[in-house]
Design a protein around this motif. Structure first.
Motif, PDB file in Angstrom:
ATOM      1  N   SER A 232      78.579  67.330  25.739  1.00 34.73           N
ATOM      2  CA  SER A 232      77.531  68.000  25.251  1.00 34.73           C
ATOM      3  C   SER A 232      77.292  69.415  25.853  1.00 34.73           C
ATOM      4  O   SER A 232      76.472  70.272  25.110  1.00 34.73           O
ATOM      5  CB  SER A 232      76.443  67.173  25.203  1.00 34.73           C
ATOM      6  OG  SER A 232      76.562  65.880  24.703  1.00 34.73           O
ATOM      7  N   TYR A 233      77.762  69.567  26.991  1.00 32.54           N
ATOM      8  CA  TYR A 233      77.277  70.692  27.885  1.00 32.54           C
ATOM      9  C   TYR A 233      78.231  71.961  27.878  1.00 32.54           C
ATOM     10  O   TYR A 233      78.430  72.878  28.684  1.00 32.54           O
ATOM     11  CB  TYR A 233      77.085  70.415  29.299  1.00 32.54           C
ATOM     12  CG  TYR A 233      75.878  69.667  29.522  1.00 32.54           C
ATOM     13  CD1 TYR A 233      74.480  70.124  29.643  1.00 32.54           C
ATOM     14  CD2 TYR A 233      75.902  68.359  29.218  1.00 32.54           C
ATOM     15  CE1 TYR A 233      73.443  69.371  29.962  1.00 32.54           C
ATOM     16  CE2 TYR A 233      74.469  67.298  29.292  1.00 32.54           C
ATOM     17  CZ  TYR A 233      73.494  68.245  29.619  1.00 32.54           C
ATOM     18  OH  TYR A 233      72.225  67.447  29.617  1.00 32.54           O
TER      19      TYR A 233
ATOM     20  N   HIS B 188      69.271  68.816  34.291  1.00 37.24           N
ATOM     21  CA  HIS B 188      68.720  67.535  33.608  1.00 37.24           C
ATOM     22  C   HIS B 188      68.778  66.535  34.396  1.00 37.24           C
ATOM     23  O   HIS B 188      67.877  65.715  34.227  1.00 37.24           O
ATOM     24  CB  HIS B 188      69.588  67.596  32.296  1.00 37.24           C
ATOM     25  CG  HIS B 188      69.298  68.749  31.454  1.00 37.24           C
ATOM     26  ND1 HIS B 188      70.021  68.746  30.222  1.00 37.24           N
ATOM     27  CD2 HIS B 188      68.379  69.551  31.497  1.00 37.24           C
ATOM     28  CE1 HIS B 188      69.520  69.944  29.515  1.00 37.24           C
ATOM     29  NE2 HIS B 188      68.605  70.398  30.117  1.00 37.24           N
TER      30      HIS B 188
ATOM     31  N   ASP C  67      66.020  67.945  27.244  1.00 43.50           N
ATOM     32  CA  ASP C  67      66.448  68.159  25.887  1.00 43.50           C
ATOM     33  C   ASP C  67      68.042  68.651  26.080  1.00 43.50           C
ATOM     34  O   ASP C  67      68.329  69.346  26.604  1.00 43.50           O
ATOM     35  CB  ASP C  67      66.044  69.464  25.349  1.00 43.50           C
ATOM     36  CG  ASP C  67      64.309  69.067  24.982  1.00 43.50           C
ATOM     37  OD1 ASP C  67      64.303  68.138  24.572  1.00 43.50           O
ATOM     38  OD2 ASP C  67      63.711  70.114  24.986  1.00 43.50           O
TER      39      ASP C  67
ATOM     40  N   PRO D 297      71.970  69.447  24.980  1.00 44.58           N
ATOM     41  CA  PRO D 297      72.256  70.329  23.989  1.00 44.58           C
ATOM     42  C   PRO D 297      73.008  69.396  22.904  1.00 44.58           C
ATOM     43  O   PRO D 297      73.660  68.433  23.282  1.00 44.58           O
ATOM     44  CB  PRO D 297      73.111  71.308  24.745  1.00 44.58           C
ATOM     45  CG  PRO D 297      72.852  71.026  26.225  1.00 44.58           C
ATOM     46  CD  PRO D 297      72.311  69.743  26.220  1.00 44.58           C
TER      47      PRO D 297
ATOM     48  N   ARG E 190      77.369  75.896  20.296  1.00 46.13           N
ATOM     49  CA  ARG E 190      76.165  75.012  20.505  1.00 46.13           C
ATOM     50  C   ARG E 190      75.162  75.257  19.396  1.00 46.13           C
ATOM     51  O   ARG E 190      74.799  76.268  19.243  1.00 46.13           O
ATOM     52  CB  ARG E 190      75.617  75.373  21.927  1.00 46.13           C
ATOM     53  CG  ARG E 190      74.847  74.323  22.335  1.00 46.13           C
ATOM     54  CD  ARG E 190      74.212  74.563  23.768  1.00 46.13           C
ATOM     55  NE  ARG E 190      75.245  74.360  24.682  1.00 46.13           N
ATOM     56  CZ  ARG E 190      74.968  74.617  26.159  1.00 46.13           C
ATOM     57  NH1 ARG E 190      73.658  75.369  26.540  1.00 46.13           N
ATOM     58  NH2 ARG E 190      75.961  74.344  26.981  1.00 46.13           N
TER      59      ARG E 190
ATOM     60  N   ASP F 160      69.829  72.783  17.521  1.00 49.76           N
ATOM     61  CA  ASP F 160      69.109  71.394  17.809  1.00 49.76           C
ATOM     62  C   ASP F 160      69.688  71.037  19.379  1.00 49.76           C
ATOM     63  O   ASP F 160      70.299  71.485  19.700  1.00 49.76           O
ATOM     64  CB  ASP F 160      69.514  70.378  16.724  1.00 49.76           C
ATOM     65  CG  ASP F 160      69.037  70.975  15.190  1.00 49.76           C
ATOM     66  OD1 ASP F 160      67.845  71.567  15.144  1.00 49.76           O
ATOM     67  OD2 ASP F 160      69.885  70.539  14.306  1.00 49.76           O
ATOM     68  N   SER F 161      68.510  69.908  19.523  1.00 49.09           N
ATOM     69  CA  SER F 161      68.933  69.396  21.003  1.00 49.09           C
ATOM     70  C   SER F 161      68.325  67.895  20.868  1.00 49.09           C
ATOM     71  O   SER F 161      67.805  67.507  19.670  1.00 49.09           O
ATOM     72  CB  SER F 161      68.203  70.109  21.998  1.00 49.09           C
ATOM     73  OG  SER F 161      66.585  70.144  21.850  1.00 49.09           O
TER      74      SER F 161
END
Length: 221
Positions: free
Chosen positions: A55-56, A87, A98, A100, A109, A112-113
């Motif tokens: 996700s990062y 995080h 939140d 990513p 990316r 939204d999150s």
């Protein structure tokens, strides 16, 4: 145990215990997803927050699409690990984050999150999570899913073609140019940091039962 319904005025999540952070690493296509799913099913989804290193991935929207496809996505620098560390620190302190959302077709990316609240157990999933010392230090239990290279390649082919819109030649070229060399340089050596190595991934029911018992024991203590 954390109760999602009780929020403090400053936005901090009510918590009685520090979360148990469990890292699940292994090569691309090793079966990490299956292992993670079985752990969540055994422990209970209400007690687990899953955070995926994928996700990062860094946003590449500033590059033309053709240039994005040529990037080395299997090198640690392709991921914004420093954000994941922040995080995890926040979640460990009881604060929501939140996460990513990454588009693997466009290599960008999303705007939204995903809002994530602290949980008693945080599962961190990714091929490179043990190669990052600061990230590794945050983990209470480190699991490495160990699977033969030919099996991993077949699984990667299936995933990238069916789920990420890639073609066969593109996947094979990427594997030869980036995936295999990065696996040998970063992923395989990181196995030495694992507390438990799980051969054959999700097929190894005995190992998964042992892992589940270990997690339950740490929660009880």
């Amino acid at each position: 145990m954390i109760e999602a319904s009780k929020q403090m005025e400053n936005g901090k999540q009510a918590t009685n215990d520090n979360p148990l952070i469990i890292g699940v690493a292994g090569g691309s296509g090793s079966g990490k997803t299956t292992v993670v799913s079985k752990i969540i099913d055994s422990i209970g989804p209400d007690r687990v927050l899953l955070i995926q290193h994928d996700s990062y991935y860094r946003d590449l929207s500033h590059l033309p699409f053709e240039e994005r496809t040529k990037q080395n996505f299997d090198h640690p620098s392709s991921l914004e690990t420093e954000l994941m560390i922040r995080h995890l620190d926040a979640l460990r302190s009881g604060y929501p984050v939140d996460i990513p959302v990454y588009d693997f077709v466009e290599h960008t990316r999303s705007d939204d999150s995903i809002s994530a609240l602290p949980h008693r157990i945080i599962l961190v999933d990714g091929i490179l999570i043990f190669s990052e010392p600061k990230l590794r230090k945050l983990m209470d239990i480190k699991l490495f899913v160990d699977t033969d290279g030919d099996v991993r390649l077949l699984r990667r082919l299936q995933r990238d073609i069916n789920d990420r819109g890639r073609d066969l030649n593109g996947v094979l070229n990427q594997y030869e140019k980036y995936v295999r060399p990065m696996h040998l340089e970063f992923v395989e050596p990181s196995k030495r940091y694992a507390d438990i190595i799980i051969p054959r991934g999700g097929e190894n029911l005995v190992a998964l039962e042992m892992v589940t018992a270990l997690i339950e024991g740490k929660l009880s203590s």
